[in-house]
Design an enzyme around this catalytic site. Structure first.
Site, mmCIF file in Angstrom:
data_model
loop_
_atom_site.group_PDB
_atom_site.id
_atom_site.type_symbol
_atom_site.label_atom_id
_atom_site.label_comp_id
_atom_site.label_asym_id
_atom_site.label_seq_id
_atom_site.Cartn_x
_atom_site.Cartn_y
_atom_site.Cartn_z
ATOM 1 N N ASP A 135 2.898 -21.035 -6.067
ATOM 2 C CA ASP A 135 2.430 -20.165 -7.148
ATOM 3 C C ASP A 135 3.248 -20.356 -8.410
ATOM 4 O OD1 ASP A 135 1.941 -18.842 -4.386
ATOM 5 O OD2 ASP A 135 0.377 -18.115 -5.744
ATOM 6 N N ARG A 152 -8.213 -15.452 -5.603
ATOM 7 C CA ARG A 152 -6.754 -15.534 -5.439
ATOM 8 C C ARG A 152 -6.383 -16.998 -5.301
ATOM 9 N NH1 ARG A 152 -7.057 -18.281 -1.427
ATOM 10 N NH2 ARG A 152 -4.825 -18.058 -1.193
ATOM 11 N N GLY A 153 -5.058 -17.240 -5.194
ATOM 12 C CA GLY A 153 -4.591 -18.631 -5.227
ATOM 13 C C GLY A 153 -4.271 -18.974 -6.678
ATOM 14 N N ALA A 154 -3.080 -19.534 -6.886
ATOM 15 C CA ALA A 154 -2.591 -19.681 -8.255
ATOM 16 C C ALA A 154 -3.545 -20.429 -9.200
ATOM 17 C CB ALA A 154 -1.218 -20.352 -8.215
ATOM 18 N N ARG A 180 -1.399 -10.043 -12.003
ATOM 19 C CA ARG A 180 -0.542 -10.576 -10.939
ATOM 20 C C ARG A 180 0.637 -11.313 -11.594
ATOM 21 N NH1 ARG A 180 -3.120 -13.098 -5.753
ATOM 22 N NH2 ARG A 180 -1.151 -12.289 -4.977
ATOM 23 N N ASN A 192 6.236 -19.511 -3.191
ATOM 24 C CA ASN A 192 4.940 -19.518 -2.513
ATOM 25 C C ASN A 192 4.840 -18.245 -1.669
ATOM 26 O OD1 ASN A 192 2.439 -20.935 -1.959
ATOM 27 N ND2 ASN A 192 3.187 -21.215 0.116
ATOM 28 N N LYS A 193 3.735 -18.100 -0.983
ATOM 29 C CA LYS A 193 3.452 -16.901 -0.184
ATOM 30 C C LYS A 193 4.631 -16.528 0.705
ATOM 31 C CE LYS A 193 0.605 -14.879 -0.429
ATOM 32 N NZ LYS A 193 0.588 -13.676 -1.302
ATOM 33 N N GLN A 196 -4.294 -14.743 4.865
ATOM 34 C CA GLN A 196 -5.071 -15.798 4.178
ATOM 35 C C GLN A 196 -5.209 -17.051 5.038
ATOM 36 O OE1 GLN A 196 -2.569 -14.052 2.775
ATOM 37 N NE2 GLN A 196 -2.764 -13.877 0.568
HETATM 38 O O1 MRU Z 1 -1.523 -14.032 -2.878
HETATM 39 P P1 MRU Z 1 -2.366 -15.277 -2.915
HETATM 40 O O2 MRU Z 1 -3.335 -15.381 -1.804
HETATM 41 O O3 MRU Z 1 -2.956 -15.491 -4.283
HETATM 42 O O4 MRU Z 1 -1.259 -16.399 -2.701
HETATM 43 C C1 MRU Z 1 -1.647 -17.743 -2.595
HETATM 44 C C2 MRU Z 1 -0.566 -18.600 -2.116
HETATM 45 O O5 MRU Z 1 0.579 -18.239 -1.983
HETATM 46 C C3 MRU Z 1 -0.921 -20.001 -1.913
HETATM 47 O O6 MRU Z 1 -0.213 -20.565 -0.880
HETATM 48 C C4 MRU Z 1 -0.563 -20.605 -3.263
HETATM 49 O O7 MRU Z 1 -1.269 -19.903 -4.241
HETATM 50 C C5 MRU Z 1 -0.867 -21.912 -3.489
HETATM 51 S S1 MRU Z 1 -2.370 -21.944 -4.327
HETATM 52 C C6 MRU Z 1 -3.074 -23.435 -4.160
#
Ligand code: MRU
Length: 365
Positions: free
Chosen positions: A242, A53-55, A90, A252-253, A201
């Site tokens: 993201d 996970r993470g963009a 996603r 973002n999250k 996370q």
């Molecule tokens: O749902 P996730 O864990 O993939 O979401 C990640 C986030 O929102 C991070 O803060 C974001 O991806 C930045 S990634 C470097």
């Protein structure tokens, strides 16, 4: 980054030369396990279930997913099927679509027999590029932290949300890269880590990273940030993204927006750190136009963790039968963002600021 003294990336080619290994992030922080992705389905499931996970990491995994798909079907139809399967995993992180569009275009121009090896090599190149971008984000953002430290003349407190560290990328991270860079340069930094409900996370992954790297930090409940800011406990916020629009709106999250509001109200600088592949140059209004992933309500109703005897358990925490909603991201309007830290430097969060760093994106008048 190092795990038990051994350097790892979050995704890397397997010794067999045709599949990839990833760190299974659903097992952290209590177990460090690698898992092998050998097919298109493996890659799609790993992204959907958040093994990765993470963009930025989702984007690189998708690129490798295209390569794995080409081993089974390298036809034009195979390219379309693989890109559509991976794109559906996603919806919010733009890096996924960026990587798919990029690899698919390269493959369409190549002979069928070479497509698997071309895609595999290109995925590796994208992974290396991500590492270089994140390292550069760390250098630019690290200087920002050093400046704040110089002005304050005391250790500085940074608040971050979710995990935008090395686990969210291939290495180094985005929001956490400046913290690693500053820490390594001897700047005294302490990090307040939002737990980041519902998937935690922050509590699970960012805390694991900072622990591993020896960066002083404190995990806080998501609701604590505003209070700390009111009392001068936070010098700046840095989050990842993201998807960021051409106008500087930062997706973002979920929960990031509330932190930005609190930061604005308290005069705390609020930065987003992201590589070029996170910028969606086609969008101007993030609140209106960025698709927000709605995830399984079970992430809200249940919690999984380690028991005192070392076993794992999932428990229910919501009144049974109550409906739940689980939007996974929110959008912080550019007016609440002090600056955007990219691999090219720090930009104002608006169209001119971003175009100043990426002049090649200026549309011909
Ligand atoms: O749902 P996730 O864990 O993939 O979401 C990640 C986030 O929102 C991070 O803060 C974001 O991806 C930045 S990634 C470097």
């Amino acid at each position: 980054m190092n795990i038990d003294g051994r350097p790892y990336r979050t995704i890397f080619p397997d010794a067999d030369g045709i599949s990839v290994q990833v760190i299974d992030q659903t097992r952290l922080p209590f177990a460090f396990e690698l898992t092998r992705l050998a097919s298109l389905d493996d890659a799609a499931v790993a992204i959907r279930t958040m093994v990765v996970r993470g963009a930025p990491l989702i984007g690189v995994t998708a690129a490798y997913g295209m390569a794995l798909a080409m081993r089974a079907d390298a036809s034009d139809g195979g390219i379309d099927h693989a890109a559509a399967t991976l794109a559906a995993t996603r919806p919010t992180a733009i890096n996924l679509r960026w990587a798919l569009d990029h690899v698919a275009a390269l493959l369409r121009a190549a002979p069928e027999r070479d497509r698997a090896s071309i895609a595999f090599a290109e995925a590796g190149r994208i992974a290396d590029e991500d590492v270089a971008s994140c390292r550069a984000i760390g250098q630019h953002g690290g200087r920002l932290l050093a400046d704040i430290h110089r002005k304050k003349g005391r250790p500085i407190n940074v608040l971050t949300h979710c995990n935008a560290g090395w686990l969210a990328t291939v290495d180094w991270g985005t929001a956490i890269a400046p913290i690693y860079a500053a820490h390594e340069a001897g700047v005294p930094v302490h990090v307040f880590v939002d737990e980041t409900r519902p998937r935690n996370q922050g509590a699970a992954l960012t805390a694991f990273e900072l622990n591993g790297h020896g960066v002083p930090h404190t995990v806080i409940a998501d609701n604590a940030g505003g209070h700390l800011m009111q009392h001068g406990g936070i010098d700046l916020c840095i989050v990842g993204s993201d998807r960021t629009t051409a106008s500087g709106d930062v997706c973002n999250k979920i929960g990031t927006y509330l932190k930005a509001l609190a930061a604005h109200d308290n005069g705390v600088p609020f930065y987003a750190a992201l590589p070029f592949s996170t910028i969606d140059w086609t969008l101007d209004d993030g609140v209106r136009d960025i698709p927000i992933e709605e995830r399984d309500g079970r992430e809200v109703t249940h919690l999984t963790g380690r028991l005192a005897d070392g076993g794992f358990a999932t428990i229910e925490v919501v009144s049974p039968g109550s409906p739940v909603a689980n939007p996974a991201f929110d959008v912080t309007p550019a007016r609440l963002v002090t600056g955007i830290i990219t691999e090219r430097g720090v930009a104002r969060a608006d169209a001119e600021g971003l175009l100043g760093l990426y002049p090649e994106r200026r549309r011909a008048a």
